[in-house]
Design a protein around this motif. Structure first.
Motif: not given
Length: 208
Positions: A4-16, A57-61
């Motif tokens: 399942k994919t969740f684009p998260l954060g200010p740079l819409e990082t893909n959280c899987y 940083f954009d992968h850590l928030y």
């Protein structure tokens, strides 16, 4: 294994969020993880690990909040730890907020298990020195962070980046996987090993 994919954060990082038989792992929660937490509750999933492809940083928030909400163990490479002492890892650059500090456990390249599934952890430096990719053979899926994108590659102008190293890593570690392997990147759409070998301009016959 379900993804399942969740684009998260200010740079819409893909959280899987990867799930299998009631257990789950999350890859790169790069923003407020409320949607992820809600999904875990709705699907009655136990999050065991948070896998971090690299310390930008954009992968850590969202790591700290997700870690606190679930008790999951955070897994990362060791070669990126120095980035946490800079704005690239801590946040604060370009007007972006700071990253809440979190605890983590370093992992080495090799064979591991998550959710009782085999996972080959691959060292894929170039975008950052410690970038990792997580390959699940049974699912025919690899999670590559920012080392490889659909028709593109990650930037190499941040501390520790190296374009030649990145190309070597992708060629030797990602493109040697089965051609049908789905490539899940840190930003943008998914692709496949075969598709990128043929069509990615940084590697294909179209390269100049």
């Amino acid at each position: 294994m379900q993804v399942k994919t969740f684009p998260l954060g200010p740079l819409e990082t893909n959280c899987y969020v990867l799930s299998h038989e009631g257990k789950a792992v999350a890859v790169d929660p790069g923003g407020e993880p409320t949607a992820v937490i809600d999904f875990l509750k709705e699907e009655d999933l136990t999050l065991t690990h948070i896998l971090v492809t690299h310390f930008h940083f954009d992968h850590l928030y969202g790591i700290k909040a997700l870690q606190e909400a679930t008790g999951a163990t955070v897994i990362s490479g060791s070669e990126d730890v120095f980035l946490l002492d800079s704005e690239v890892g801590q946040g604060g650059m370009w007007g972006f907020p700071k990253v809440p500090p979190f605890s983590f456990t370093s992992i080495n390249e090799g064979d591991h298990k998550f959710m009782e599934l085999e996972c080959k952890v691959l060292a894929t430096p170039g975008h950052s020195p410690g970038s990792l990719s997580f390959y699940f053979p049974a699912a025919k899926a690899v999670f590559v962070g920012d080392v490889l994108f659909y028709r593109a590659v990650g930037r190499t102008d941040l501390p520790g980046g190296d374009f030649d190293v990145l190309k070597k890593a992708v060629t030797e570690k990602i493109f040697t996987l089965p051609p049908e392997t789905v490539v899940y990147s840190g930003h943008g759409p998914q692709s496949s090993v075969n598709d990128e070998q043929i069509n990615n301009p940084y590697f294909s016959d179209f390269q100049r």
